[in-house]
Design a protein around this motif. Sequence first.
Motif, PDB file in Angstrom:
ATOM      1  N   GLU A 131      44.703  35.700  48.412  1.00 34.87           N
ATOM      2  CA  GLU A 131      43.679  35.379  47.418  1.00 34.87           C
ATOM      3  C   GLU A 131      43.427  33.877  47.371  1.00 34.87           C
ATOM      4  N   ALA A 132      44.492  33.089  47.455  1.00 32.44           N
ATOM      5  CA  ALA A 132      44.334  31.633  47.443  1.00 32.44           C
ATOM      6  C   ALA A 132      43.524  31.171  48.650  1.00 32.44           C
ATOM      7  N   CYS A 133      43.783  31.775  49.806  1.00 28.90           N
ATOM      8  CA  CYS A 133      43.079  31.390  51.030  1.00 28.90           C
ATOM      9  C   CYS A 133      41.604  31.804  50.988  1.00 28.90           C
ATOM     10  N   VAL A 134      41.321  32.980  50.436  1.00 29.46           N
ATOM     11  CA  VAL A 134      39.927  33.408  50.302  1.00 29.46           C
ATOM     12  C   VAL A 134      39.162  32.454  49.398  1.00 29.46           C
ATOM     13  N   LEU A 135      39.788  32.005  48.337  1.00 27.18           N
ATOM     14  CA  LEU A 135      39.124  31.064  47.440  1.00 27.18           C
ATOM     15  C   LEU A 135      38.851  29.743  48.146  1.00 27.18           C
ATOM     16  N   ALA A 136      39.810  29.272  48.941  1.00 27.74           N
ATOM     17  CA  ALA A 136      39.595  28.030  49.681  1.00 27.74           C
ATOM     18  C   ALA A 136      38.487  28.206  50.708  1.00 27.74           C
ATOM     19  N   PHE A 137      38.463  29.350  51.375  1.00 35.96           N
ATOM     20  CA  PHE A 137      37.403  29.679  52.327  1.00 35.96           C
ATOM     21  C   PHE A 137      36.047  29.663  51.613  1.00 35.96           C
ATOM     22  N   THR A 138      36.007  30.289  50.442  1.00 39.37           N
ATOM     23  CA  THR A 138      34.757  30.397  49.694  1.00 39.37           C
ATOM     24  C   THR A 138      34.273  29.038  49.213  1.00 39.37           C
ATOM     25  N   GLN A 156      46.929  28.756  33.318  1.00 44.65           N
ATOM     26  CA  GLN A 156      48.254  29.117  32.821  1.00 44.65           C
ATOM     27  C   GLN A 156      48.278  30.569  32.340  1.00 44.65           C
ATOM     28  N   ASN A 157      47.203  30.997  31.697  1.00 46.38           N
ATOM     29  CA  ASN A 157      47.107  32.396  31.274  1.00 46.38           C
ATOM     30  C   ASN A 157      47.074  33.325  32.484  1.00 46.38           C
ATOM     31  N   LEU A 158      46.388  32.897  33.539  1.00 48.20           N
ATOM     32  CA  LEU A 158      46.289  33.715  34.750  1.00 48.20           C
ATOM     33  C   LEU A 158      47.654  33.878  35.410  1.00 48.20           C
ATOM     34  N   LEU A 159      48.462  32.834  35.392  1.00 45.52           N
ATOM     35  CA  LEU A 159      49.800  32.931  35.975  1.00 45.52           C
ATOM     36  C   LEU A 159      50.652  33.955  35.231  1.00 45.52           C
ATOM     37  N   LYS A 160      50.412  34.093  33.926  1.00 44.65           N
ATOM     38  CA  LYS A 160      51.182  35.055  33.142  1.00 44.65           C
ATOM     39  C   LYS A 160      50.736  36.487  33.421  1.00 44.65           C
ATOM     40  N   ASP A 161      49.468  36.654  33.767  1.00 47.57           N
ATOM     41  CA  ASP A 161      48.927  37.990  34.047  1.00 47.57           C
ATOM     42  C   ASP A 161      47.932  37.877  35.189  1.00 47.57           C
ATOM     43  N   LYS A 162      48.421  38.083  36.413  1.00 48.91           N
ATOM     44  CA  LYS A 162      47.603  37.859  37.613  1.00 48.91           C
ATOM     45  C   LYS A 162      46.462  38.864  37.734  1.00 48.91           C
ATOM     46  N   GLU A 163      46.522  39.955  36.961  1.00 48.07           N
ATOM     47  CA  GLU A 163      45.473  40.965  37.022  1.00 48.07           C
ATOM     48  C   GLU A 163      44.351  40.715  36.007  1.00 48.07           C
ATOM     49  N   ASN A 164      44.499  39.682  35.199  1.00 47.24           N
ATOM     50  CA  ASN A 164      43.494  39.392  34.173  1.00 47.24           C
ATOM     51  C   ASN A 164      42.346  38.587  34.786  1.00 47.24           C
ATOM     52  N   THR A 165      41.418  39.311  35.402  1.00 54.04           N
ATOM     53  CA  THR A 165      40.324  38.674  36.130  1.00 54.04           C
ATOM     54  C   THR A 165      39.442  37.836  35.227  1.00 54.04           C
ATOM     55  N   GLU A 166      39.379  38.164  33.956  1.00 53.35           N
ATOM     56  CA  GLU A 166      38.522  37.401  33.037  1.00 53.35           C
ATOM     57  C   GLU A 166      38.926  35.936  32.997  1.00 53.35           C
ATOM     58  N   GLU A 167      40.220  35.653  33.167  1.00 51.32           N
ATOM     59  CA  GLU A 167      40.666  34.263  33.171  1.00 51.32           C
ATOM     60  C   GLU A 167      40.033  33.489  34.333  1.00 51.32           C
ATOM     61  N   VAL A 168      39.831  34.157  35.460  1.00 55.04           N
ATOM     62  CA  VAL A 168      39.205  33.518  36.617  1.00 55.04           C
ATOM     63  C   VAL A 168      37.786  33.085  36.276  1.00 55.04           C
ATOM     64  N   PHE A 169      37.053  33.958  35.593  1.00 56.62           N
ATOM     65  CA  PHE A 169      35.667  33.622  35.234  1.00 56.62           C
ATOM     66  C   PHE A 169      35.618  32.437  34.275  1.00 56.62           C
ATOM     67  N   HIS A 170      36.595  32.353  33.376  1.00 54.13           N
ATOM     68  CA  HIS A 170      36.652  31.202  32.475  1.00 54.13           C
ATOM     69  C   HIS A 170      36.892  29.902  33.262  1.00 54.13           C
ATOM     70  N   ILE A 171      37.728  29.977  34.285  1.00 50.86           N
ATOM     71  CA  ILE A 171      38.003  28.791  35.095  1.00 50.86           C
ATOM     72  C   ILE A 171      36.743  28.345  35.833  1.00 50.86           C
ATOM     73  N   PHE A 172      36.006  29.314  36.367  1.00 51.39           N
ATOM     74  CA  PHE A 172      34.770  28.958  37.074  1.00 51.39           C
ATOM     75  C   PHE A 172      33.731  28.371  36.126  1.00 51.39           C
ATOM     76  N   GLU A 173      33.701  28.846  34.900  1.00 48.60           N
ATOM     77  CA  GLU A 173      32.786  28.279  33.912  1.00 48.60           C
ATOM     78  C   GLU A 173      33.190  26.843  33.579  1.00 48.60           C
ATOM     79  N   SER A 174      34.489  26.571  33.591  1.00 53.89           N
ATOM     80  CA  SER A 174      34.997  25.247  33.226  1.00 53.89           C
ATOM     81  C   SER A 174      34.887  24.236  34.365  1.00 53.89           C
TER      82      SER A 174
END
Length: 267
Positions: free
Chosen positions: A159-166, A31-49
């Motif tokens: 970006e969504a497709c690259v993540l699915a590919f990965t 939800q935080n990432l949706l508010k700020d799509k450039e906040n890459t740190e939120e992505v790392f938190h999701i991967f940790e979770s």
Amino acid sequence: MTGALQADLPIYDERRPELRLRPAKAWRHFQNLLKDKENTEEVFHIFESLPWRNLRSSAERFLRTERGQALRAREPWLPAILDDHEALRRMPEGSLAHAYCDFMEREGLSAQGLVDEFEKFASKHEKFDDQFTWYLNRMRDVHDLLHVLTGYGRDALGEACVLAFTYSQQPSPAHLFIGYMAGLNIRKQTRGTAPVLKAVREGQKLGKACPRLCEQAITELLPLPIDEVRRKLNITPPGHYRKAHAIWQDIGVDPYDLLGKNAKLAA
């Protein structure tokens, strides 16, 4: 492992905490990432979770091979290789190296930039000096190479497709969670006929045919013609992604601003 490949570091530091699934935390950070799509740190938190359950065994399996150790010795720090555009530009025209430089320079990116974003997140965590760290770094540092090789842009759907590919290479639930949730959000915002979820699903399918990029010798791939690299890695064009872009462009919607000022035009 032969005597010549005696580990200079332990493969895995047993003091590392075991990550566990925390879907509620992942949802909060999404939800935080949706508010700020450039906040890459939120992505790392999701991967940790939402960790890849078999990451340790997969990394150890590779690191215990001669090929894994040879690659670690040859490419100890990938960002230094990828950010040396002067050296990459000396490679042949039409090579992966040139395509990568074109992409990174056009987007204003650097491999070190992604490292710096990660370090903001990692600074709050204990550091471990083991070979596993090298493998984790590789998984992160090939991300933009995947954009170049697959043809997925840095637009929201790309970006969504690259993540699915990965995900099909590095099956962390976080890849699918972000990829499909982003896809659902794009479909909700645009409300059109573009095959958004089909594009994400296609990315996941295409990734299954490609060997794990972080385990490939990047320095051997960079000088090769990009089409040859794609053939070697079984990477084929993303049809549904291109169709979605074509549909949006036909109705005057910028695929790179779907969720910004032009999003209302897709209704």
